[in-house]
Design a protein around this motif. Structure first.
Motif, short mmCIF file in Angstrom:
data_model
loop_
_atom_site.label_atom_id
_atom_site.label_comp_id
_atom_site.label_asym_id
_atom_site.label_seq_id
_atom_site.Cartn_x
_atom_site.Cartn_y
_atom_site.Cartn_z
N ARG A 432 0.81 -1.21 0.00
CA ARG A 432 0.00 0.00 0.00
C ARG A 432 0.85 1.27 0.00
NH1 ARG A 432 -5.01 -1.26 4.23
NH2 ARG A 432 -5.85 -3.06 3.10
N ASN A 433 2.16 1.12 0.11
CA ASN A 433 3.03 2.29 0.11
C ASN A 433 3.21 2.82 -1.30
OD1 ASN A 433 3.50 2.06 2.89
ND2 ASN A 433 5.11 0.56 2.54
N ALA A 434 3.19 4.14 -1.44
CA ALA A 434 3.40 4.76 -2.74
C ALA A 434 4.86 4.63 -3.15
CB ALA A 434 2.99 6.23 -2.70
N THR A 435 5.09 4.54 -4.45
CA THR A 435 6.43 4.56 -5.02
C THR A 435 6.73 5.98 -5.48
OG1 THR A 435 6.22 2.27 -5.77
CG2 THR A 435 7.94 3.60 -6.79
N THR A 436 7.86 6.52 -5.07
CA THR A 436 8.22 7.90 -5.41
C THR A 436 9.23 7.90 -6.55
OG1 THR A 436 7.86 8.61 -3.13
CG2 THR A 436 9.14 10.07 -4.54
N ILE A 437 8.91 8.67 -7.63
CA ILE A 437 9.78 8.73 -8.80
C ILE A 437 9.76 10.14 -9.37
CG2 ILE A 437 9.30 6.32 -9.40
CD1 ILE A 437 7.51 7.48 -11.69
N ILE A 438 10.68 10.41 -10.28
CA ILE A 438 10.58 11.60 -11.12
C ILE A 438 9.58 11.28 -12.22
CG2 ILE A 438 11.82 13.09 -12.73
CD1 ILE A 438 14.33 12.62 -11.10
N PRO A 439 8.54 12.11 -12.42
CA PRO A 439 7.52 11.77 -13.42
C PRO A 439 8.12 11.68 -14.83
CG PRO A 439 7.28 14.05 -12.66
CD PRO A 439 8.28 13.40 -11.77
N GLY A 440 7.52 10.81 -15.66
CA GLY A 440 8.01 10.65 -17.02
C GLY A 440 7.50 9.37 -17.65
N GLU A 457 5.15 0.30 -22.19
CA GLU A 457 5.46 1.72 -22.03
C GLU A 457 4.32 2.41 -21.27
OE1 GLU A 457 8.14 3.53 -23.03
OE2 GLU A 457 9.18 1.71 -23.67
N VAL A 458 4.68 3.15 -20.21
CA VAL A 458 3.66 3.84 -19.40
C VAL A 458 4.11 5.27 -19.14
CG1 VAL A 458 2.72 1.80 -18.26
CG2 VAL A 458 4.73 2.93 -17.31
N ASP A 459 3.15 6.20 -19.13
CA ASP A 459 3.41 7.59 -18.76
C ASP A 459 2.95 7.80 -17.33
OD1 ASP A 459 4.48 8.69 -21.19
OD2 ASP A 459 2.49 8.47 -22.07
N LEU A 460 3.88 8.06 -16.42
CA LEU A 460 3.58 8.24 -15.00
C LEU A 460 3.82 9.70 -14.66
CD1 LEU A 460 5.45 5.05 -13.73
CD2 LEU A 460 3.02 5.28 -14.30
N THR A 461 2.73 10.46 -14.54
CA THR A 461 2.86 11.92 -14.38
C THR A 461 2.01 12.50 -13.25
OG1 THR A 461 1.11 12.25 -16.04
CG2 THR A 461 3.39 12.24 -16.83
N GLU A 462 1.06 11.74 -12.72
CA GLU A 462 0.12 12.29 -11.75
C GLU A 462 0.44 11.81 -10.33
OE1 GLU A 462 -4.04 12.29 -12.71
OE2 GLU A 462 -3.61 11.88 -14.83
#
Length: 547
Positions: A432-440, A457-462
């Motif tokens: 349940r823990n969020a993963t923290t990344i630089i969006p892209g 391929e995925v766009d992770l921006t929100e």
């Protein structure tokens, strides 16, 4: 006979009177003891910006403090009233940011209120210890009691709290201050110990999460122990108190050498009462203590002592360079991290985010790594007498979640990975823990024997979003019929493995359970407690169950 009887009655009455008086005395003594135990406990809690820092065991100071404080409040407070004040928790650079959050109340009521307050506040600003102690004295309003001060640093608002304790002792303020120092340097420890010892309290050191709890427990035990502050220690001999300020009147901790008749007779500090060797002509050579441990441009000051007592000397010193760091993400303040200064490639000094450090002038490279996505560096010139603010711009990060969606609409979470240009950049949590990344844009991979994911391929921006990833799957259900001659109608122990004919390897499978697998060819290897059975090969289509 009548006379003797009267004498006997008088004697009995006298004895009764003495016994009653003795019982009343004992009652009074018990009442006095109980009233002593009803003294108050006043907690002053550090929530300055540096509490975001880490202890020796990598625990965040504010998290360790919150946990230790909860443990302390769960102890027997012996009927004492409890109050809670925090400082540095609302405004970034305000030397008056101190607040009585929980006024005096019974322990049962105060415990939950203090726990809620500690969970709600976030480290923000400066360390106004002296101002908080003065406010505490006003809040106590004549109550008997003790103060528990929890701090991870020394006073940052130009006033010496140890000197305040001397004022309290001189004024017969009967309040002990027990100090828990969190991750302090030796110099800071000395300054905070002075507060405790001068007030008649004790100092306790904490450099880990476990040590934090132990220090608070030890402080609680010391608070419960009897002992009034000793009478004020009147100076019987000769002593020196140094007040070191710059041209603007700002105080600094200064150290240096003491000379008598031109001979160096020892070290002196503005943070201590310095013993003098009788009357005579003296000279001190002192300067501000900077972050690398050196003394900045010491100045000389001569004075003469002729009488016993404390001799106060005011010295104007040279103000060194000052530096502090701010961490921003999209223009908003962030907790930041420890900052290390390098000069000519060598480490020169370090300081905590939100603290102000004194430094030798010069050009430095400042490095900080608040998280895995931010290894930051700035080069700045520090100038004597000037304050420099380092602005570290953090890469924007987001926290997100991934759920995989089966053809029947069921969802599940599992560990996966984010890749780019053939390099693994992040591990994605399956909890349940969020993963923290630089969006892209990334390539999402998930290696699993039963349900491997074709790289996607995925766009992770929100920030805060849960991304749902459809995944092809069919199901295998393994069922064992009853054996022949099963007179007692029970099944033998059964199990199986499922082996992909395309990918090799195999995985354990429970009986009577629909197991999701990637569509394809599989070999089921069943067994019972009697041994292996003949394997069965099956083709599993997408979205269908093969039993």
């Amino acid at each position: 006979m009548d006379i003797n009887f009267k004498r006997l009655c008088a004697f009995i009455c006298a004895i009764s009177t003495l016994i009653a008086a003795s019982l009343r005395a004992e009652d009074n003594e018990i009442s006095e003891i109980k009233s002593d135990k009803d003294e108050a406990i006043y907690i002053i809690y550090d929530s300055s910006g540096s509490m975001w820092g880490e202890l020796a065991d990598s625990a965040r100071k504010y998290e360790a403090g919150r946990s230790a404080l909860t443990t302390f409040l769960d102890t027997d407070l012996s009927g004492r009233e409890v109050a809670f004040r925090a400082y540095g928790h609302r405004r970034k650079a305000d030397c008056r940011d101190t607040e009585l959050i929980v006024p005096f109340s019974e322990p049962a009521q105060a415990k939950q209120q203090i726990a809620d307050a500690a969970n709600g506040i976030r480290p923000t600003g400066k360390t106004p210890i002296t101002h908080s102690l003065r406010q505490a004295l006003t809040d106590l309003d004549g109550r008997k009691g003790d103060i528990l001060l929890v701090s991870d640093g020394i006073e940052t608002c130009d006033i010496d709290p140890c000197e305040l304790m001397r004022e309290w002792r001189t004024s017969n303020v009967d309040i002990r201050v027990f100090v828990v120092g969190v991750g302090l340097t030796s110099g800071e420890r000395s300054a905070m110990s002075c507060i405790a010892e001068t007030s008649g309290g004790k100092y306790f050191d904490a450099d880990s999460a476990e040590g934090f709890s132990e220090a608070l427990n030890d402080a609680g035990a010391a608070i419960e122990s009897p002992g009034d502050p000793e009478p004020v220690d009147e100076v019987q001999g000769y002593a020196l108190k140094i007040i070191a300020t710059d041209d603007d009147g700002r105080r600094f901790i200064a150290t240096g050498d003491l000379y008598k008749d031109g001979v160096d007779i020892g070290d002196v500090s503005s943070n201590d009462r310095n013993v003098l060797d009788g009357p005579g002509d003296y000279e001190i050579e002192i300067g501000a203590v900077v972050a690398d441990g050196s003394t900045y441009k010491p100045v000389k000051h001569a004075f003469t002592v002729s009488e016993r007592g404390e001799h106060v000397v005011e010295v104007v010193i040279v103000r060194p360079a000052l530096v502090r760091a701010t961490f921003l993400e999209n223009g908003e303040d962030q907790p930041g991290s420890f900052v290390t200064a390098f000069k000519d490639g060598e480490e020169a000094f370090g300081f905590r985010a939100f603290d102000e450090a004194l430094a030798q002038p010069g050009v430095y490279e400042f490095r900080a790594s608040p998280n895995a996505d931010n290894s930051l560096s700035l080069t700045e010139a520090l100038i004597e007498g000037e304050a420099t603010e380092l602005i570290f711009e953090l890469n924007k990060t987001i926290g997100f979640y991934v759920e995989f969606v089966l053809p029947n609409g069921d969802t599940f979470r599992r560990g996966s990975e984010l890749w780019r240009n053939g390099e693994k950049l992040y591990s994605v949590f399956g909890s349940r823990n969020a993963t923290t990344i630089i969006p892209g844009r990334y390539e999402l991979r998930a290696d699993d024997q039963n349900l491997p994911l074709t790289p996607l391929e995925v766009d992770l921006t929100e920030d805060g979003k849960t991304y749902q990833i459809p995944i092809e799957a069919g199901w295998v259900k393994i069922t064992y019929g009853p054996p022949e001659f099963n007179y007692v109608n029970d099944k033998p122990a059964t199990s199986a493995t499922i082996e992909s004919l395309e990918r090799g390897s195999s995985t354990f499978a429970r009986a009577d359970t629909e197991i999701p697998v990637k569509p394809g060819q599989y070999k089921v290897n069943p067994r019972t407690d009697k041994g292996f059975m003949e394997p069965i090969e099956v083709n599993v289509p997408n979205g269908e169950t093969i039993e």
